[in-house]
Design an enzyme around this catalytic site. Structure first.
Site, PDB file in Angstrom:
ATOM      1  N   SER A 135      -9.691  -0.734   7.388  1.00 52.92           N
ATOM      2  CA  SER A 135      -8.938  -0.649   5.695  1.00 52.92           C
ATOM      3  C   SER A 135      -8.155  -1.541   5.587  1.00 52.92           C
ATOM      4  CB  SER A 135      -8.155   0.607   5.866  1.00 52.92           C
ATOM      5  OG  SER A 135      -8.847   1.735   5.902  1.00 52.92           O
ATOM      6  N   LYS A 162       0.957  -1.185  -0.119  1.00 50.84           N
ATOM      7  CA  LYS A 162      -0.138   0.106  -0.097  1.00 50.84           C
ATOM      8  C   LYS A 162       0.921   1.312   0.002  1.00 50.84           C
ATOM      9  CE  LYS A 162      -3.785   1.911   2.900  1.00 50.84           C
ATOM     10  NZ  LYS A 162      -4.711   1.840   3.951  1.00 50.84           N
ATOM     11  N   SER A 192      -9.263   1.514   3.042  1.00 52.58           N
ATOM     12  CA  SER A 192      -8.619   2.279   2.410  1.00 52.58           C
ATOM     13  C   SER A 192      -7.573   1.504   1.420  1.00 52.58           C
ATOM     14  CB  SER A 192      -7.876   3.415   2.822  1.00 52.58           C
ATOM     15  OG  SER A 192      -7.196   2.755   3.923  1.00 52.58           O
TER      16      SER A 192
END
Lengths: 480, 63
Positions: free
Chosen positions: A192, A92, A168
């Site tokens: 997330s 990420k 996310s």
């Protein structure tokens, strides 16, 4: 089957058909594939699917192939390059990775953040032989929804590209689901890791707060953030967490507690495990009845496997959800206030409108949130004197349409932030599909630092079911 | 000193204190959401078991 055996047979399986880290690692060691072949497959899938799915912000094809060649050379020389040797991993893009930009998918991000080299968890994955194939999409600074007016990819769900991946950790979620890599890192402040895992049909673990160092990760909510593993199976998440976990001086919130052998806990046996089923959440407004059916079926699977199932209530549920949902906004507002003053319009609309909620939280509100957290930790400790695990759905509904996404509405559909308030380990695993073919997630939570028990139940469930091995049709077309 | 519970005034004051300039549409959205946000936050004060609780804060006098 023992804990170290792969989940499915791998003999002569081409790299493109290897679904799990366990299978790929076994194939690599059996000599039926190579690290270079695994990475080439990952690159080919990215070439075919990334433009549609919005998985990557930055790819590292060349460096990944070089690292893979080094793994193959080490194996050929009889060396052991580590438990993640040759495994393609997506990271990420709020985590720093040596030689790559870190943007946090924001126009505001200071590029200097990415010059600090590998985040501790990234360094640990690499030291275990893992191969970074690139930086994956996120919601800006790990909060909000996609903003099409900003120059970043819109992450799309491989099960229905008109729908969202959740966030996310969007790119790690849809990247694993679509086979662009076999595992990866997400971060979880209110869900997330678990939310995109549920919506994309994969597994994701938010371990106990303090189990994994957060240094090298852009903060969202300092006291709520976790860096967690995402992969197709609980077994793979357990393997990754075993590499990632452990205290580090760079993060004073990490706990100096021994990291157990998570794979050793994967016995396939849940006999006698006491599982508390949180049925009151099925009454959440807007809860999808199909989700309730899938959840009850998942509970039945574990009960039939020998677990003792009882109904429990999560204490202070609504208040603890608020303590997370607004508490992390307050912490984020402290971090972003100066940039919001100077560069409001450079933030995506959903991100700035989420973080500005921190402005609505007074100092007393913040302290009260922390008092609620401590009280709820004590109350959940009492609940978990009678049960080993807690079971909830991960969300109230499956993946929403991208068109018309609203962050406030999204937050009302996730059942994950409770466990950020109390810091308990919680993971999401696939538990079935809606009648329209969208994945649904089962959330399993455990006592502090008892991730092993969570993995034990999740892995046992995945030995009985095959939801986690289902792949989206669009990825099958690529493989063919 | 007068007090007000008018969300528009409250949001105006908070934005000014924070030094933030938002669009009119965003201002309206924050004002619309404020009563619900405030109600959720206020509900945290009604948790009986938190009444005598220490906050879950971490501070150490060293680095």
């Amino acid at each position: 089957m023992t804990a170290t055996e792969p989940l499915t047979a791998v003999a002569t399986t081409p790299a493109a058909e290897l679904l799990t880290i366990a299978d790929a690692a076994a194939a690599l060691r059996a000599g039926t594939t190579t690290a270079v072949e695994l990475v080439r497959t990952a690159i080919a899938r990215a070439d075919a699917l990334d433009a549609t799915l919005g998985v990557y912000l930055h790819r590292t094809d060349e460096a990944a192939l070089e690292a893979a060649a080094a793994v193959d050379a080490a194996l050929a020389a009889g060396d052991d390059p580590g438990p993640l040797a040759g495994i393609p991993l997506g990271i990420k893009d709020i985590l720093s990775v040596e030689g790559t930009p870190t943007t946090s998918q924001s126009l505001v991000m200071d590029p200097a953040f990415g010059e600090q080299g590998d985040a501790v968890v990234v360094a640990r994955l690499k030291a275990a032989g893992g191969i970074v194939t690139g930086k994956t999409t996120t919601m800006e600074y790990a909060v909000g929804c996609p903003d099409p007016s900003k120059p970043f990819p819109i992450p799309r769900n491989p099960w229905d590209t008109e729908r969202w991946t959740g966030g996310s950790s969007s790119g790690t979620g849809n990247g694993v689901a679509a086979g662009l890599f076999l595992g990866g890192l997400g971060t979880d402040t209110g869900g997330s890791v678990r939310y995109p895992a549920a919506l994309c049909g994969i597994s994701g673990m938010k371990q106990t707060f303090g189990r994994v160092p957060k240094s090298g990760c852009t903060p969202l909510g300092f006291s709520y953030d976790h860096v967690g593993p995402m992969a197709r199976s609980a077994h793979d998440c357990a393997l990754m967490l075993g590499v990632m976990a452990g205290a580090h001086p760079s993060d004073p919130t990490t706990a100096d507690i021994d990291v157990p052998d998570y794979l050793a806990a994967l016995t396939g046996d849940v006999t006698g495990l006491r599982i508390g089923v949180v049925t009151h959440l099925l009454d959440t407004p807007g809860f999808d009845p199909e989700n309730a059916v899938a959840f009850r079926a998942a509970v039945d699977v574990l009960a039939a496997a020998g677990a003792d199932v009882v109904e429990v209530t999560l204490p202070n549920f609504a208040e603890a959800m608020t303590a997370t949902a607004y508490g992390f906004c307050a912490e984020a507002f402290a971090y972003h206030r100066g940039d919001l003053q100077d560069r409001w319009a450079d933030y995506g609309i959903h991100t700035r409108m989420a973080i500005v909620k921190g402005m609505l939280f007074s100092a007393a509100d913040y302290v009260q949130a922390q008092r609620v957290r401590r009280a709820t930790v004590k109350a959940t400790t009492e609940v978990m004197e009678d049960v080993d695990l807690l079971l909830t759905p991960t969300t109230t509904v499956a993946a929403p349409l991208i068109e018309g996404l609203d962050f406030d509405l999204v937050m009302d559909t996730v059942l994950t932030p409770y466990f950020n308030a109390v810091g308990l380990p919680a993971m999401s695993i696939p538990m079935g599909f809606t009648s329209t073919g969208l994945p649904l997630g089962l959330q399993i939570a455990g006592r502090p630092f008892e991730e092993s028990t969570v993995f034990q139940a999740a892995d046992a469930y995945q030995r009985i079911t095959t939801h986690h091995l289902a792949v989206p049709a669009m990825t099958l077309e690529v493989a063919a | 000193m007068s007090t007000t519970t008018d969300p528009k005034t409250t949001v105006e004051v908070l934005l000014a204190a924070a030094g933030l300039t938002v669009t009119p549409e965003e201002f309206d959205a924050i004002v619309r959401s404020y009563p619900d946000v405030r109600a959720r936050i206020d509900a945290m004060y009604a948790v009986p078991m938190a009444k005598e609780e220490e906050p879950q804060l971490v501070f150490t006098p060293f680095v």
